[in-house]
Scaffold this motif. Structure first.
Motif, PDB file in Angstrom:
ATOM      1  N   TYR A 183       0.829  -1.205   0.000  1.00  0.00           N
ATOM      2  CA  TYR A 183       0.000   0.000   0.000  1.00  0.00           C
ATOM      3  C   TYR A 183       0.862   1.253   0.000  1.00  0.00           C
ATOM      4  O   TYR A 183       0.507   2.270  -0.603  1.00  0.00           O
ATOM      5  N   ALA A 184       2.019   1.183   0.679  1.00  0.00           N
ATOM      6  CA  ALA A 184       2.942   2.318   0.670  1.00  0.00           C
ATOM      7  C   ALA A 184       3.362   2.615  -0.766  1.00  0.00           C
ATOM      8  O   ALA A 184       3.397   3.776  -1.198  1.00  0.00           O
ATOM      9  N   ALA A 185       3.661   1.571  -1.491  1.00  0.00           N
ATOM     10  CA  ALA A 185       4.079   1.757  -2.878  1.00  0.00           C
ATOM     11  C   ALA A 185       2.968   2.408  -3.690  1.00  0.00           C
ATOM     12  O   ALA A 185       3.195   3.324  -4.483  1.00  0.00           O
ATOM     13  N   TYR A 186       1.771   1.980  -3.464  1.00  0.00           N
ATOM     14  CA  TYR A 186       0.634   2.529  -4.186  1.00  0.00           C
ATOM     15  C   TYR A 186       0.408   3.983  -3.819  1.00  0.00           C
ATOM     16  O   TYR A 186       0.205   4.837  -4.674  1.00  0.00           O
ATOM     17  N   VAL A 187       0.484   4.249  -2.505  1.00  0.00           N
ATOM     18  CA  VAL A 187       0.295   5.622  -2.023  1.00  0.00           C
ATOM     19  C   VAL A 187       1.376   6.531  -2.608  1.00  0.00           C
ATOM     20  O   VAL A 187       1.114   7.661  -3.031  1.00  0.00           O
ATOM     21  N   ALA A 188       2.607   6.030  -2.686  1.00  0.00           N
ATOM     22  CA  ALA A 188       3.702   6.825  -3.235  1.00  0.00           C
ATOM     23  C   ALA A 188       3.395   7.226  -4.677  1.00  0.00           C
ATOM     24  O   ALA A 188       3.572   8.382  -5.076  1.00  0.00           O
ATOM     25  N   ARG A 189       2.922   6.299  -5.443  1.00  0.00           N
ATOM     26  CA  ARG A 189       2.616   6.608  -6.846  1.00  0.00           C
ATOM     27  C   ARG A 189       1.461   7.588  -6.958  1.00  0.00           C
ATOM     28  O   ARG A 189       1.492   8.519  -7.771  1.00  0.00           O
ATOM     29  N   LEU A 190       0.458   7.405  -6.119  1.00  0.00           N
ATOM     30  CA  LEU A 190      -0.692   8.316  -6.161  1.00  0.00           C
ATOM     31  C   LEU A 190      -0.287   9.727  -5.742  1.00  0.00           C
ATOM     32  O   LEU A 190      -0.673  10.722  -6.366  1.00  0.00           O
ATOM     33  N   THR A 191       0.498   9.810  -4.663  1.00  0.00           N
ATOM     34  CA  THR A 191       0.916  11.116  -4.162  1.00  0.00           C
ATOM     35  C   THR A 191       1.773  11.825  -5.207  1.00  0.00           C
ATOM     36  O   THR A 191       1.634  13.027  -5.447  1.00  0.00           O
ATOM     37  N   ARG A 192       2.653  11.063  -5.823  1.00  0.00           N
ATOM     38  CA  ARG A 192       3.519  11.652  -6.840  1.00  0.00           C
ATOM     39  C   ARG A 192       2.677  12.239  -7.971  1.00  0.00           C
ATOM     40  O   ARG A 192       2.870  13.386  -8.382  1.00  0.00           O
ATOM     41  N   ALA A 193       1.716  11.455  -8.437  1.00  0.00           N
ATOM     42  CA  ALA A 193       0.863  11.927  -9.529  1.00  0.00           C
ATOM     43  C   ALA A 193       0.091  13.177  -9.107  1.00  0.00           C
ATOM     44  O   ALA A 193       0.019  14.171  -9.843  1.00  0.00           O
ATOM     45  N   GLY A 194      -0.449  13.150  -7.874  1.00  0.00           N
ATOM     46  CA  GLY A 194      -1.202  14.301  -7.358  1.00  0.00           C
ATOM     47  C   GLY A 194      -0.307  15.523  -7.260  1.00  0.00           C
ATOM     48  O   GLY A 194      -0.696  16.640  -7.633  1.00  0.00           O
ATOM     49  N   MET A 195       0.896  15.311  -6.783  1.00  0.00           N
ATOM     50  CA  MET A 195       1.861  16.395  -6.615  1.00  0.00           C
ATOM     51  C   MET A 195       2.175  17.031  -7.969  1.00  0.00           C
ATOM     52  O   MET A 195       2.201  18.260  -8.093  1.00  0.00           O
ATOM     53  N   LEU A 196       2.396  16.208  -8.960  1.00  0.00           N
ATOM     54  CA  LEU A 196       2.737  16.730 -10.286  1.00  0.00           C
ATOM     55  C   LEU A 196       1.601  17.588 -10.829  1.00  0.00           C
ATOM     56  O   LEU A 196       1.834  18.624 -11.460  1.00  0.00           O
TER      57      LEU A 196
END
Lengths: 305, 526
Positions: A183-196
């Motif tokens: 889930y951490a990995a998934y959250v990291a990808r989601l946060t990155r996309a949101g941040m961009l």
């Protein structure tokens, strides 16, 4: 809002009914029964046991009996653990599964969130590639591989943490990391996309133009917008963490509900299987409801009616 | 808005802190930690049927007799002494002065109550057959008799128990140390119902008493200071850990989190056997294949013999199972007091080929598709694969392997819905009868469809008609010869071994054929 919640909860009943009915008959279709064992029971002994648990009645009557009991909130006696009721075992196991699930979610959100923010800020940098490679790894490595590896390193190799069991905070670390990594990995990808997405917007430029410090810009202005997708994901993730700890609980010998779920299915402990299914279903339905409500609360564009 | 977003997370963190379990105390001296591999089904002596439960209950309660830690022969327990009548049918036990953990005296009535409870059809006790040795015990359990006064268990006074058996049973004093025959406290059961076995409510009479029991986490016993033999008990505390993942259990042992694991993961055997903690000893159990004699081609005796004779058991145990298992072609394990054993079928490829040709399949030509059933398990997989390969190589026949989940396997086997299946049998007591009476016509554990009148007669004679011990053993030998050399409804492969890891600190622990280790003899060295 209250009306909406109540209406949704009323909708749980038919769903649960279908789930209970399907599981009841599917369980009975599986070959073998709760009292089959390597050492065959004498005919009369078997008959005595079946009479005791009403297993000698026609299936439809057993089904109606079970529905009546579930309706009253009684999930019946466990066949495997005759001293205990299913309710008792679930009540004992749930706080454990909940603790494990919440710790895993905490790992997922803190580690995943931080990694996502860093990756999003330094797009296409070395740090970005590094964190995203780790994220890919985290999504790809199954927990039954990760768990034993962590055990080997931190418990057997370094001796910092216990191998398995339950009781102190130390027992929580490895299972939480094992369960939370995906889930951490998934959250990291989601946060990155949101941040961009957020970082390029006008209000961020304004904030920077005001001369705010970069940390303030990121944490106070960019992050809230960037983690909206994560919040959406939180609902299904919470439910998945709570109901999906089956493997981790087995590997780390944790006395949660997940272990009963697997063992009871293998033991044909009918009441225990059904009890766990009912409980998990209720949990999933509740989490979906909570997410819908929470989302309306966080995002003014969504309205519940 | 900004603060709101963190609310759910804050909520979770606070929830987390409140739901954290309390700390458990650290290790003390003389604490023996056993990995019991599975959560005990119950602590009620009348309910349980398993080996893991035996490890706990034989220390929590005590029967008329107890077992010697070395050779498992019966020793006085709750009974200080006993006499046996000439015809071997009546046992009179004199109880010692002993107390339950609540201070009440242990009386002969507690045994009568416990036995009635197990035999009562309403109880639905799975191990009721352990009391079918009593006169009229079986009839009472079947509901053919409703007056327990007719059953062979009587309290002559508070401290004298008279037991009348159906047949002279050479191993009855072994049975009285088994949990199904333990006394139970009537007042506690009547007061608490099925909750009577829980901590705080349980009343027991063994060398240890229950402190705590958290399902799937741990069960803790401590020394019972009221026990008659308490001065000899050295352990203060015993912790039973129910880790069911065998690899995790092994790692826990390596990390020093347990002092004994009664098994070793097959994949770790090669490294484990080089460690000083590894132990291996013969076990009272046989690994074998069943033939379904009701279906072709296995209804043909020549085919069954050919299959059995084409398996090289020496290689199987040496290169496949590898823990020191003893290759065998007979069913009763060696080393049974007073039993000589018989000659099984030899490993003889030429003879096997000849038999197969006589049956109409020269060089395996035209041999129909045959399926070998086993339950999903790493060890069974490699064993069945090795045997499959031997049959292919030696006889030129192809046997398909089918693995199914445990309960499916049991259902298919008992329903004779298989051709060949792997199986294992662990004896209940140290007597050949526990391996032989299962093969009688219609026996619940026969499950091969095999039936033989002479065999049935021999077993019946040995069970009840012959009082002389050596004549009885000869009769059983003749029965086994029919089973493994003449009719061959099964093909034994090897005698099981106990293999496990035991901490070097543990003293007073002796290897034996049932892997039973009474805790009152055990101590720990620093």
């Amino acid at each position: 809002m209250l009306g909406y919640v109540l209406r949704r909860m009323a909708g749980f009943l038919p769903v649960l009914f279908v789930i209970v009915s399907l599981s009841f008959f599917m369980m009975r279709l599986a070959p073998g029964g709760p009292f089959d064992q390597e050492r065959a029971l004498p005919e009369q002994v078997r008959a005595n046991i079946e009479a005791r648990y009403h297993l000698n009645e026609p299936l439809w009557r057993q089904y109606l009996r079970y529905l009546g009991e579930v309706g009253r909130g009684d999930l019946g006696p466990s066949f495997r653990y005759p001293d205990r009721s299913v309710n008792e075992l679930l009540l004992l196991g749930f706080p454990v599964s909940l603790t494990l699930g919440l710790c895993a979610l905490t790992v997922a959100l803190t580690v995943g969130g931080a990694a996502g923010v860093l990756a999003g800020l330094g797009r296409n940098s070395f740090l970005d590639y590094l964190t995203m490679s780790f994220a890919l790894g985290g999504i790809s490595v199954p927990n039954f591989v990760l768990g034993p590896i962590l055990m080997l390193i931190f418990a057997l190799g370094l001796g910092w943490l216990p191998v398995a069991g339950w009781g102190t905070w130390k027992h929580l670390v490895l299972p939480s990391v094992t369960l939370g990594t995906f889930y951490a990995a998934y959250v990291a990808r989601l946060t990155r996309a949101g941040m961009l997405e957020v970082i390029g917007q006008d209000f961020i430029r304004t904030a920077r133009a005001k001369g705010l410090r970069e940390a303030t810009v990121v944490l106070r202005h960019a992050l809230p917008g960037a983690i909206l997708p994560v919040v959406t994901y939180l609902g299904p993730a919470s439910a998945a963490v709570l109901t999906g700890s089956v493997v981790v609980e087995t590997i780390f010998s944790i006395p949660g509900i997940g272990r009963y779920f697997v063992n009871s299915a293998l033991n044909r402990d009918y009441t225990m299987v059904l009890g766990t299914v009912v409980f998990y279903s209720l949990l999933l339905l509740l989490f979906n409801l909570i997410v819908d409500v929470l989302y309306a609360y966080l995002d003014p564009r969504v309205q519940v009616r | 808005m900004q603060t709101r977003q963190w609310k759910p997370i804050l909520c979770m963190i606070s929830l987390l802190i409140f739901s954290l379990p309390s700390f458990s105390p650290g290790a003390e001296e003389q604490v023996f930690r056993i990995n019991n591999m599975v959560e005990p089904e119950s602590l009620d002596p009348g309910v349980v049927t398993g080996v893991p439960e035996h490890r706990i209950l034989s220390n929590l309660f005590e029967g008329l007799t107890t077992t010697d830690p070395r050779d498992l022969s019966p020793k006085p327990g709750m009974a200080a002494s006993w006499t046996v009548s000439q015809d071997g049918l009546t046992y009179t036990f004199k109880l010692r002065e002993a107390r339950w953990t609540d201070g009440k005296p242990v009386t002969a009535h507690d045994f009568v109550y416990a036995w009635e409870r197990v035999l009562n059809p309403k109880m639905g006790a799975k191990y009721a057959q352990q009391l079918f040795y009593l006169k009229n015990g079986e009839d009472y359990n079947k509901g053919r008799m409703t007056d327990f006064g007719q059953v062979g268990a009587k309290a002559l006074d508070e401290r004298t128990l008279q037991v009348t058996l159906r047949c002279p049973t050479a191993y009855f004093l072994d049975l009285t140390s088994f949990y199904t025959l333990f006394p139970v406290p009537r007042w506690a059961i009547e007061a608490h119902g099925k909750d009577w076995v829980k901590p705080g409510k349980i009343v027991s009479n063994g060398a240890f008493r229950l402190v705590s029991w958290v399902p799937q986490k741990e069960l803790v016993l401590e020394k019972n200071p009221q026990h008659w033999d308490a001065s000899d008990v050295k352990l203060h505390k015993v912790v039973f850990i129910p880790t069911d993942d065998i690899n995790t259990a092994y790692k826990q042992f390596q990390a020093g989190e347990s002092d004994w694991i009664p098994t070793v993961p097959p994949a770790q055997l090669d490294t484990a056997r080089n460690r000083a903690e590894f132990y291996v000893s013969a076990y009272l159990g046989t690994y074998y294949f069943r033939f379904n004699v009701t279906k072709p081609p296995l209804n043909d005796l020549r085919v069954r013999k050919a299959l059995s004779m084409a398996v090289d058991r020496e290689s199987l145990t040496k290169f496949v199972t590898k823990a020191g298992e003893i290759p065998t072609s007979t069913f009763v394990p060696a080393g049974m007091r007073g039993y000589e054993g018989v000659k099984g079928l030899p490993f003889d490829v030429a003879a096997a080929k000849k038999l197969l040709a006589e049956a109409g399949y020269p060089e395996g030509k035209g041999f129909p598709k045959v399926e070998l059933l086993y339950n999903t398990n790493e060890l069974h997989r490699v064993i069945t694969q090795a045997v499959q390969q031997m049959w292919k190589e030696h006889l030129g026949i192809q046997v398909d392997l089918t693995n199914v989940e445990w309960k499916v396997y049991l259902a298919r086997q008992s329903g004779l819905d298989y051709q060949l299946s792997r199986a294992g049998w662990i004896g209940d007591y140290v007597d050949p009868n526990t391996f032989l009476d299962m093969w009688i016509t219609g026996g619940g554990n026969n499950q091969t469809g095999w039936t033989n009148k002479r065999y049935d007669d021999l077993i019946a004679q040995a069970a009840c008609k012959i009082v002389n011990a050596s004549d009885r053993m000869k009769t059983l030998q003749e029965a086994e010869r029919i089973l493994v050399a003449e009719e061959v409804p099964i093909m034994p492969l090897f005698t099981y071994v106990n293999k496990g890891m035991l901490s070097r600190r543990v003293k007073g622990w002796h290897p034996n054929i049932l892997d039973q280790h009474p805790l009152k003899y055990i101590s720990l060295e620093r």
